[in-house]
Structures are given as structure tokens and as C-alpha cells.
Design a protein around this motif. Sequence first.
Motif, mmCIF file in Angstrom:
data_model
loop_
_atom_site.group_PDB
_atom_site.id
_atom_site.type_symbol
_atom_site.label_atom_id
_atom_site.label_comp_id
_atom_site.label_asym_id
_atom_site.label_seq_id
_atom_site.Cartn_x
_atom_site.Cartn_y
_atom_site.Cartn_z
ATOM 1 N N UNK A 1 0.032 14.705 -17.610
ATOM 2 C CA UNK A 1 0.805 14.914 -19.319
ATOM 3 C C UNK A 1 -0.239 15.984 -20.583
ATOM 4 N N UNK A 2 -1.217 15.968 -20.017
ATOM 5 C CA UNK A 2 -2.007 16.760 -20.846
ATOM 6 C C UNK A 2 -1.610 17.837 -20.902
ATOM 7 N N UNK A 3 -1.769 18.732 -19.107
ATOM 8 C CA UNK A 3 -1.491 19.826 -18.600
ATOM 9 C C UNK A 3 0.357 20.173 -18.870
ATOM 10 N N UNK B 1 0.914 -0.722 0.179
ATOM 11 C CA UNK B 1 -0.171 0.131 -0.431
ATOM 12 C C UNK B 1 0.645 1.091 -0.156
ATOM 13 N N UNK B 2 1.616 1.112 0.544
ATOM 14 C CA UNK B 2 3.001 2.389 0.934
ATOM 15 C C UNK B 2 3.521 2.828 -0.826
ATOM 16 N N UNK B 3 3.770 1.558 -1.284
ATOM 17 C CA UNK B 3 4.077 1.518 -2.197
ATOM 18 C C UNK B 3 3.735 1.503 -4.146
ATOM 19 N N UNK B 4 2.390 1.808 -3.115
ATOM 20 C CA UNK B 4 1.155 2.278 -4.366
ATOM 21 C C UNK B 4 1.018 3.505 -4.431
ATOM 22 N N UNK B 5 0.933 3.935 -3.069
ATOM 23 C CA UNK B 5 0.491 5.267 -2.901
ATOM 24 C C UNK B 5 2.021 6.130 -3.073
ATOM 25 N N UNK B 6 3.087 5.594 -2.982
ATOM 26 C CA UNK B 6 4.645 6.794 -3.693
ATOM 27 C C UNK B 6 4.132 6.447 -5.216
ATOM 28 N N UNK B 7 4.183 5.738 -5.701
ATOM 29 C CA UNK B 7 3.725 5.060 -6.969
ATOM 30 C C UNK B 7 2.976 6.569 -7.676
ATOM 31 N N UNK B 8 1.677 6.221 -6.678
ATOM 32 C CA UNK B 8 0.421 7.123 -7.008
ATOM 33 C C UNK B 8 1.542 9.002 -7.351
ATOM 34 N N UNK B 9 1.838 9.372 -6.390
ATOM 35 C CA UNK B 9 1.774 10.841 -5.904
ATOM 36 C C UNK B 9 3.438 10.684 -7.582
ATOM 37 N N UNK B 10 3.766 9.868 -7.803
ATOM 38 C CA UNK B 10 5.626 10.392 -8.472
ATOM 39 C C UNK B 10 5.329 9.541 -9.982
ATOM 40 N N UNK B 11 3.693 9.033 -10.139
ATOM 41 C CA UNK B 11 3.478 7.912 -11.864
ATOM 42 C C UNK B 11 2.680 9.625 -12.732
ATOM 43 N N UNK B 12 2.920 9.591 -13.658
ATOM 44 C CA UNK B 12 2.111 11.009 -14.458
ATOM 45 C C UNK B 12 0.646 10.332 -14.714
ATOM 46 N N UNK B 13 0.225 10.748 -14.588
ATOM 47 C CA UNK B 13 -0.817 10.793 -15.351
ATOM 48 C C UNK B 13 -1.586 11.225 -16.329
ATOM 49 N N UNK B 14 -2.795 11.009 -17.237
ATOM 50 C CA UNK B 14 -2.586 10.913 -18.274
ATOM 51 C C UNK B 14 -3.471 12.646 -18.168
ATOM 52 N N UNK B 15 -3.629 13.407 -17.447
ATOM 53 C CA UNK B 15 -4.258 15.016 -16.848
ATOM 54 C C UNK B 15 -2.943 15.529 -17.204
#
Length: 91
Positions: free
Chosen positions: A55-57, A39-53
Motif C-alpha cells: 500500500x505504501x509503495x 495452507x494452499x488457501x493461505x499461500x494464495x491469499x498472501x499473494x493476492x492480499x495487499x500488505x502495508x508495504x
Amino acid sequence: MGMSIQLNVFEALTAAGVPPDKARDVERQLEIAIQAGQSEIRAEWREQLMTKTDAAAMETRLNVRFNDQLRWIITTQVAMTGLVIAAVKLF
């Protein structure tokens, strides 16, 4: 996959002489620790990975910067051309 890990831990502990109820407790604690780590790793990845939004911004910001740069270059070229024409007429 998780089930085989649980069975291996339980079997290893019981084979080592740990009572089955204690082996189950250890097994559950290990599972909880693994899930918490995931869960901690997933939370950290969510912060670090670029989402489509994201990328569009970023693309929008880059396009604005490129357009500003292009306008600056064209304006500079027009101004330099005007200066060269003025200099040629003067001399």
C-alpha cells in the motif's frame, strides 16, 4: 473446533462398523487433507492480499503520477495564458 470434527468423524466411522484403527487412519488423512487445503488457501491469499508495504509503495507511485499530472496541467495553463496574451497583443 478441529477436535470436535475429529471425534465426529471417528465416532461416525466406528458407528458404521469401521474398525477403530481404520477409523483413526481415515480421521488423520482427513485432517492432513484439510490442513493442506488451508495452507494452499493461505499461500494464495498472501499473494493476492495487499500488505502495508504494498500500500505504501502504491501510494508513492500514485503521488508521483498525481504530481506529474498536476505539473502538466499547470504548464499547459501557463502556456495557454501566454498564447492568449500574445494573441491579444497581436490583434
